[in-house]
Motif scaffolding. Structure first.
Motif, short mmCIF file in Angstrom:
data_model
loop_
_atom_site.label_atom_id
_atom_site.label_comp_id
_atom_site.label_asym_id
_atom_site.label_seq_id
_atom_site.Cartn_x
_atom_site.Cartn_y
_atom_site.Cartn_z
N UNK A 1 0.84 -1.19 0.00
CA UNK A 1 0.00 0.00 0.00
C UNK A 1 0.87 1.24 0.00
N UNK A 2 0.63 2.13 -0.95
CA UNK A 2 1.38 3.39 -1.04
C UNK A 2 0.42 4.56 -0.90
N UNK A 3 0.75 5.50 -0.03
CA UNK A 3 -0.08 6.69 0.14
C UNK A 3 -0.10 7.54 -1.14
N UNK A 4 0.89 7.39 -1.96
CA UNK A 4 1.01 8.14 -3.20
C UNK A 4 0.47 7.31 -4.36
N UNK A 5 0.23 7.97 -5.48
CA UNK A 5 -0.26 7.31 -6.69
C UNK A 5 0.76 7.52 -7.81
N UNK A 6 1.56 6.48 -8.06
CA UNK A 6 2.51 6.53 -9.16
C UNK A 6 2.04 5.69 -10.34
N UNK A 7 0.77 5.31 -10.33
CA UNK A 7 0.21 4.50 -11.40
C UNK A 7 -0.52 5.36 -12.42
N UNK A 8 -1.37 6.26 -11.93
CA UNK A 8 -2.10 7.15 -12.83
C UNK A 8 -1.12 7.98 -13.64
N UNK A 9 -1.29 8.09 -14.95
CA UNK A 9 -0.35 8.83 -15.80
C UNK A 9 -0.14 10.26 -15.33
N UNK A 10 1.08 10.72 -15.48
CA UNK A 10 1.48 12.05 -15.04
C UNK A 10 0.95 13.10 -16.00
N UNK A 11 0.28 14.12 -15.42
CA UNK A 11 -0.20 15.23 -16.24
C UNK A 11 -0.16 16.49 -15.39
N UNK A 12 0.89 17.29 -15.56
CA UNK A 12 1.08 18.44 -14.69
C UNK A 12 1.00 19.76 -15.40
N UNK A 13 1.40 19.80 -16.67
CA UNK A 13 1.45 21.07 -17.37
C UNK A 13 0.08 21.48 -17.86
N UNK A 14 -0.17 22.79 -18.00
CA UNK A 14 -1.47 23.25 -18.48
C UNK A 14 -1.76 22.75 -19.88
N UNK A 15 -3.04 22.65 -20.19
CA UNK A 15 -3.45 22.21 -21.51
C UNK A 15 -3.00 23.18 -22.58
#
Length: 650
Positions: free
Chosen positions: A163-177
């Motif tokens: 169990x990880x408190x963080x989510x490193x599975x969902x794809x990374x999307x940080x920059x504005x559209x």
């Protein structure tokens, strides 16, 4: 940069690619680390990932080069992948450790190990005895466990819950559209408003403009009134143009002044564009979703990720004539395929039934409804368009199929469900469950300190704002006080918003939220100007939700306002203000009137800003509090209002 330098803790600077590459390479070379050592190292790794994400989120788009974005995102992905690999290697080492006999459960004869940390928890069970009647796996002093079928009870396997408190599975999307991702926003024109340049102007273009204007003597500018409200608004939008009389005796001074004016104008346009981006709405839903695929625009993952794995038990240590022998496999930790891809069983559904799983839901996450369970799917073929936009490997996405018999024990925070096959599992909640808001209020506590109260169907949040910091003051859940781990912690706006979202307290609309919530959309430019004016006056005036904001058209906003006084504030009457971005007025109607009307209140006048409007009835003390407001404080209040969007989502 300076803060990192003064820490002198030996950690790499996330802004320097060479230091990050060196750190990753050195950690890759470290071998035979125990799980405890990996967990300890993960604290630094997670800190670096958090810093890199904040850099990408807090830096204005105009200051981010594509090269820097790619560099930081690449560092994040490499750290995530390496951390996952280290967890697997440490698990393999744990399963073939020489002291495994000390981990064997007396009753079952099988190995069990639990390692807990603030960010990571490991539960490992190894099937040593292979007793077909022992099919219920419960970890000591917990309710966490599995109900496994007969075929697994007799197999040489191990079960792992990481169990990880963080989510490193969902794809990374940080920059504005960007415009390539979404269609441009349609904005209704507002009178007398000059067009604003896009925040994504390349730095090279800005430098060229500076050079060209320095070489050519600037043309005379029209004289503008230098009023008090313009002076205060420089905290949010730097003054546009100032008349400077040129004389032969002050040519050098005037040249420097013109450089400063240009820089301030460019900064003003960048800030305005960045603020507009916070309230814009995309025209179309960005992705087409397949059957059973989770719409991450509609839902958000909460509480981290549960990595459920069936592992092939690695070769164990064997004592031989005083020596201890063990076979080391180069392929490392291997997953056990369940159910098998091919089988000779006449009835595979009964031979390989679903596995029952019981998990604990983390205490720091609030679910207003029973959580929904989703699984990470690595099979099938994803749409090419989705893969391009999200950067997902073809076929990998969150899905809802293969999960059945879900039951949530809210009192004990236990979740039980059946899985056809084990893999990463997460819990989701409607990201807009607290939208639209039922009401809101912004009230001063002191000069440069306010409390923002937002009331929704389920909760009432009180957020304190001072200087450039925000704090969750209290949470009421369905009218009852609820203790939240975030209460009393001061944070800058962006980390504060992320922390609330991770706790399930999401009151921050996204670009696509209007597809899932019935909202009262206002013209973005009008909304931005209103938040700026409210933030400017927030040290001395109370602002509150008005039902008439829904009745007026999208080019106007209506709010209740009154001057704040520590004594007798409740007895002071409210005024209804209507603002269109370039005209403010006090309405004749009251909050309890039967019909909406834009008629001007008797003995009042139209004004160009809310600042000039409130001067008609404000005391000198109130205006002095406004003039004493700090720029960082005003910017923080404006940022929170822009992020929560109380005028469009209530």
């Amino acid at each position: 940069m300076w803060k990192h330098y003064t820490q002198c803790d030996g950690s790499p600077d996330p802004l320097v690619a060479q230091e990050m590459n060196t750190f990753i390479s050195l950690w890759e070379e470290e071998k035979n680390e125990t799980f405890e050592q990996v967990i300890e190292k993960s604290k630094l790794v997670l800190s670096l990932i958090k810093k890199l994400k904040l850099i990408l989120l807090e830096t204005p788009p105009c200051d981010l080069e594509n090269r820097i974005i790619a560099q930081h995102q690449g560092s994040i992905l490499r750290l995530q992948e390496l951390l996952s690999l280290k967890m697997d290697v440490a698990t393999e080492l744990l399963l073939r450790v020489r002291e495994a006999s000390t981990l064997v459960d007396v009753d079952s004869g099988n190995m069990e190990k639990i390692i807990r940390d603030e960010n990571v928890s490991l539960f490992v069970w190894a099937n040593i005895k292979k007793n077909p009647r022992y099919r219920s796996v419960k970890f000591s002093e917990t309710q966490i466990g599995f109900e496994i079928p007969r075929v697994l009870a007799t197999s040489n396997v191990a079960l792992r819950l990481l169990y990880t408190r963080y989510d490193h599975v969902t794809p990374l999307r940080l920059t504005p559209a960007t415009e390539e991702d979404y269609e441009p926003m349609v904005v209704e024109p507002v009178k007398k408003e000059e067009p604003i340049e896009k925040a994504t102007t390349e730095e090279k273009t800005v430098i060229e403009e500076k050079a060209s204007i320095q070489e050519v003597e600037p043309e005379p500018k029209q004289e503008r009134e230098f009023s008090l409200v313009q002076e205060e608004e420089t905290n949010l939008e730097v003054l546009e143009e100032i008349e400077v009389k040129r004389t032969s005796d002050h040519e050098d001074e005037n040249s420097e002044t013109n450089k400063y004016e240009l820089e301030m104008r460019l900064l003003s346009e960048a800030v305005s564009a960045a603020q507009l981006h916070l309230v814009e709405n995309i025209v179309d839903i960005p992705y087409a979703f397949e059957k059973f695929q989770v719409d991450l625009c509609h839902f958000s993952t909460l509480g981290g990720v549960y990595h459920l794995d069936i592992l092939e038990l690695p070769p164990q240590y064997k004592p031989v004539k005083g020596w201890v022998l063990v076979e080391i496999r180069q392929e490392g930790l291997q997953r056990f395929t369940y159910p098998p891809e091919t089988t000779d069983e006449p009835d595979p559904e009964n031979a390989f039934p679903p596995i029952e799983v019981t998990l604990e839901v983390h205490k720091d996450v609030i679910f207003f409804e029973d959580p929904k369970v989703i699984r990470w799917d690595t099979e099938g073929t994803a749409r090419h368009q989705e893969g391009q936009r999200q950067g997902i490997t073809a076929g990998k996405r969150w899905k809802t199929d293969g999960i059945s018999c879900v039951y949530y024990d809210r009192e004990n925070r236990l979740l039980t469900f059946n899985l056809d096959t084990l893999g990463p599992v997460a819990l989701i909640q409607d990201a807009h469950i607290n939208m639209p808001y039922q009401s809101w209020e912004l009230c001063p506590l002191d000069v440069n300190r306010v409390v923002l109260t937002v009331t929704t169907l389920f909760i009432e949040l009180q957020i304190h704002i001072k200087e450039n910091l925000c704090m969750l003051a209290s949470v009421k859940l369905k009218g009852q006080e609820h203790q939240c781990h975030l209460e009393g912690r001061w944070m800058t706006p962006v980390p504060f918003i992320l922390a609330l979202k991770e706790a399930g307290l999401n009151i921050f609309p996204a670009l696509y939220s209007h597809f899932y919530v019935v909202v009262n959309n206002k013209v973005p430019l009008v909304e931005v100007k209103a938040y700026r004016q409210i933030a400017l006056l927030s040290s001395a005036f109370v602002f509150r939700w008005s039902k008439w904001n829904m009745a007026c058209n999208s080019t106007n906003v209506v709010i209740k306002v009154k001057e704040y006084q520590a004594e007798g504030a409740e007895n002071r009457p409210w005024s209804l203000l209507m603002f269109s971005g370039d005209r403010a007025q006090i309405l004749r109607i009251r909050e309890d009137s039967d019909v909406f009307s834009e008629a001007l209140k008797d003995n009042t006048e139209f004004h160009s800003t809310l600042y000039h409007m409130v001067k008609d009835f404000a005391s000198p003390r109130a205006m002095e509090r406004v003039r004493s407001s700090d720029s960082l404080f005003i910017d923080s209040v404006c940022h929170m209002l822009l992020s929560i969007r109380v005028l469009s989502y209530s």
